[in-house]
Design a protein around this motif. Structure first.
Motif, PDB file in Angstrom:
ATOM      1  N   GLY A  90      49.377  36.634  34.929  1.00  0.00           N
ATOM      2  CA  GLY A  90      48.728  35.603  34.137  1.00  0.00           C
ATOM      3  C   GLY A  90      47.786  36.209  33.116  1.00  0.00           C
ATOM      4  O   GLY A  90      47.892  37.405  32.771  1.00  0.00           O
ATOM      5  N   ALA A  93      44.700  36.969  33.240  1.00  0.00           N
ATOM      6  CA  ALA A  93      43.715  37.926  33.772  1.00  0.00           C
ATOM      7  C   ALA A  93      42.342  37.801  33.107  1.00  0.00           C
ATOM      8  O   ALA A  93      41.859  38.750  32.491  1.00  0.00           O
ATOM      9  N   ASP A 102      39.524  38.056  34.175  1.00  0.00           N
ATOM     10  CA  ASP A 102      38.519  39.038  34.655  1.00  0.00           C
ATOM     11  C   ASP A 102      38.502  40.320  33.826  1.00  0.00           C
ATOM     12  O   ASP A 102      37.499  41.030  33.811  1.00  0.00           O
TER      13      ASP A 102
HETATM   14  P1  NAI Z   1      46.538  36.941  36.950  1.00  0.00           P
HETATM   15  O1  NAI Z   1      47.929  37.388  37.073  1.00  0.00           O
HETATM   16  O2  NAI Z   1      46.056  36.600  35.577  1.00  0.00           O
HETATM   17  O3  NAI Z   1      45.556  38.050  37.562  1.00  0.00           O
HETATM   18  C1  NAI Z   1      45.579  38.430  38.930  1.00  0.00           C
HETATM   19  C2  NAI Z   1      44.924  39.810  39.089  1.00  0.00           C
HETATM   20  O4  NAI Z   1      45.790  40.815  38.547  1.00  0.00           O
HETATM   21  C3  NAI Z   1      43.604  39.934  38.320  1.00  0.00           C
HETATM   22  O5  NAI Z   1      42.721  40.740  39.067  1.00  0.00           O
HETATM   23  C4  NAI Z   1      43.997  40.647  37.047  1.00  0.00           C
HETATM   24  O6  NAI Z   1      42.968  41.429  36.462  1.00  0.00           O
HETATM   25  C5  NAI Z   1      45.154  41.530  37.514  1.00  0.00           C
HETATM   26  N1  NAI Z   1      46.118  41.730  36.420  1.00  0.00           N
HETATM   27  C6  NAI Z   1      47.022  40.841  35.965  1.00  0.00           C
HETATM   28  N2  NAI Z   1      47.712  41.340  34.950  1.00  0.00           N
HETATM   29  C7  NAI Z   1      47.242  42.591  34.737  1.00  0.00           C
HETATM   30  C8  NAI Z   1      47.555  43.615  33.797  1.00  0.00           C
HETATM   31  N3  NAI Z   1      48.511  43.460  32.870  1.00  0.00           N
HETATM   32  N4  NAI Z   1      46.847  44.766  33.858  1.00  0.00           N
HETATM   33  C9  NAI Z   1      45.906  44.945  34.781  1.00  0.00           C
HETATM   34  N5  NAI Z   1      45.568  44.016  35.708  1.00  0.00           N
HETATM   35  C10 NAI Z   1      46.226  42.842  35.671  1.00  0.00           C
HETATM   36  O7  NAI Z   1      46.385  35.681  37.924  1.00  0.00           O
HETATM   37  P2  NAI Z   1      45.236  34.568  38.002  1.00  0.00           P
HETATM   38  O8  NAI Z   1      43.904  35.194  37.828  1.00  0.00           O
HETATM   39  O9  NAI Z   1      45.548  33.845  39.236  1.00  0.00           O
HETATM   40  O10 NAI Z   1      45.536  33.589  36.780  1.00  0.00           O
HETATM   41  C11 NAI Z   1      44.799  33.594  35.558  1.00  0.00           C
HETATM   42  C12 NAI Z   1      45.379  32.515  34.646  1.00  0.00           C
HETATM   43  O11 NAI Z   1      46.702  32.873  34.222  1.00  0.00           O
HETATM   44  C13 NAI Z   1      45.486  31.131  35.267  1.00  0.00           C
HETATM   45  O12 NAI Z   1      45.057  30.190  34.308  1.00  0.00           O
HETATM   46  C14 NAI Z   1      46.967  30.958  35.536  1.00  0.00           C
HETATM   47  O13 NAI Z   1      47.377  29.619  35.511  1.00  0.00           O
HETATM   48  C15 NAI Z   1      47.556  31.747  34.364  1.00  0.00           C
HETATM   49  N6  NAI Z   1      48.929  32.243  34.605  1.00  0.00           N
HETATM   50  C16 NAI Z   1      49.762  32.221  33.534  1.00  0.00           C
HETATM   51  C17 NAI Z   1      51.036  32.724  33.669  1.00  0.00           C
HETATM   52  C18 NAI Z   1      51.917  32.695  32.467  1.00  0.00           C
HETATM   53  O14 NAI Z   1      51.476  32.421  31.371  1.00  0.00           O
HETATM   54  N7  NAI Z   1      53.188  32.995  32.611  1.00  0.00           N
HETATM   55  C19 NAI Z   1      51.525  33.279  34.933  1.00  0.00           C
HETATM   56  C20 NAI Z   1      50.533  33.316  35.980  1.00  0.00           C
HETATM   57  C21 NAI Z   1      49.278  32.795  35.812  1.00  0.00           C
END
Ligand code: NAI
Length: 340
Positions: free
Chosen positions: A269, A271, A273
């Motif tokens: 997603g 991310a 953070d």
């Molecule tokens: P997330 O996948 O954004 O992050 C989860 C964890 O993984 C975090 O600690 C993040 O820093 C780490 N992470 C993710 N991608 C990374 C990368 N490329 N490099 C380094 N670290 C990485 O999941 P979260 O936090 O549950 O969702 C954040 C937002 O993203 C939400 O609004 C969610 O709905 C959205 N989302 C969008 C997606 C899409 O557009 N296809 C898919 C999944 C979530």
């Protein structure tokens, strides 16, 4: 689809929000370095744009995708428990991108808990229905129903897509993942369709696992899995679990494929953070770009980009923090481009 080198491909770039624009820039840079000419239509899409436009899927994105038929997409934030509907789900449904394909593979040299386990599986997730139909209803105050939609049409076509892929790519075993012991009708129909399709592919072994057992097996013995086939919700959850086995969300790519169009995007997603800090790992979107090149018929460029990414991991000198290094997104990208 491979075309004359002098006529650029047209594709839609949806950078998204959060870390999306950072990893999208990196992926576009790497694609350019392969020498494949792509003329991008940039379609901005973010939480702010959706809030301002009042539409869960702004028209300019759909229009561009209908023109180009191929998209590379960064993540877009979706508010939790309220707010607008997921734009990601809306895009997949509007363009009928029914097959979500997520290859989960070890990268050479990457240190993970499973580094000595040969993990190489592909997850096929039905992408248009199940609980993601978004049909929820408050029957009376404090009582809510969420409808889980399973149809023969959607189940059979994702099953066929997974088996066709397996046949074309020399995959040996398809495991359907379900909870048909409890959802006897819904998941039961999904399984029935998988069994019917499986019969047409006698050379491919067909297995079934209940999703809770499948989750445990994935953690204990991930090397046993080849192709995994599942409805939308289990596919979403199991994809992140599987990403965790091979080094995290920073490295697992994906594709959303339909009859008319295809959108390539990472599993991760937005991310929030780490957004804006220049430390996101662009590998997942770069590997999604590799899948896009294969889709375009540019298999040579795809192989070169994949090899450059793998070489960067094998060298281990310019890895991002999530992969155990200290490099920035830009430094990692520069290393991949140098290896190309
Ligand atoms: P997330 O996948 O954004 O992050 C989860 C964890 O993984 C975090 O600690 C993040 O820093 C780490 N992470 C993710 N991608 C990374 C990368 N490329 N490099 C380094 N670290 C990485 O999941 P979260 O936090 O549950 O969702 C954040 C937002 O993203 C939400 O609004 C969610 O709905 C959205 N989302 C969008 C997606 C899409 O557009 N296809 C898919 C999944 C979530």
């Amino acid at each position: 689809m491979c075309q004359n080198a002098f006529v650029p491909y047209k594709a839609t770039l949806i950078p998204g929000d959060g870390i999306g624009p950072e990893v999208a820039d990196a992926a576009v840079h790497a694609l350019k370095a392969t020498g494949v000419e792509i003329e991008w239509e940039r379609a901005e899409l973010s939480a702010d744009i959706i809030m301002a436009s009042g539409e869960s899927l702004p028209l300019h994105v759909v229009d561009s995708m209908r023109r180009t038929k191929v998209g590379l997409k960064g993540p877009v934030t979706t508010p939790v428990a309220g707010g607008y509907q997921s734009v990601n789900v809306a895009l997949r449904k509007t363009l009928d991108l029914y097959a979500n394909v997520r290859p989960v593979r070890m990268l050479p040299g990457l240190k993970t808990r499973y580094q000595d386990t040969p993990i190489d599986m592909v997850i096929f997730r039905e992408n248009t229905e199940d609980l993601y139909a978004g049909l929820e209803h408050e029957v009376v105050p404090d009582v809510v129903t969420s409808l889980k939609i399973i149809t023969r049409r959607a189940s059979a076509r994702i099953a066929r897509y997974a088996f066709d892929y397996s046949r074309a790519n020399g995959r040996k075993r398809v495991t359907a993942v379900h909870k048909a012991n409890i959802m006897k009708l819904g998941d039961g129909l999904f399984l029935k369709c998988c069994r019917e399709v499986a019969r047409e592919y006698p050379e491919i072994q067909y297995k079934e696992l209940i999703v809770d057992n499948a989750s445990m097996q994935l953690v204990m013995h991930p090397e046993q899995f080849d192709v995994l086939l599942m409805p939308n919700l289990y596919g979403d959850i199991v994809s992140d679990l599987a990403a965790g086995l091979v080094g995290g969300l920073g490295i697992v790519p994906g594709a959303n494929i339909g009859e008319e169009a295809a959108v390539f995007e990472a599993v991760h997603g937005s991310a929030p953070d780490i957004a804006g800090r220049g430390i996101a790992n662009p590998t997942a979107l770069m590997l999604s770009a590799v899948m896009m090149l294969i889709h375009l018929g540019e298999t040579d460029a795809a192989a070169r980009l994949r090899a450059a990414i793998e070489k960067t991991y094998a060298e281990g000198k310019a890895l991002t923090r999530d992969a155990g290094g200290t490099a920035s997104t830009e430094e990692f990208t520069a290393a991949v481009v140098a290896n190309l």
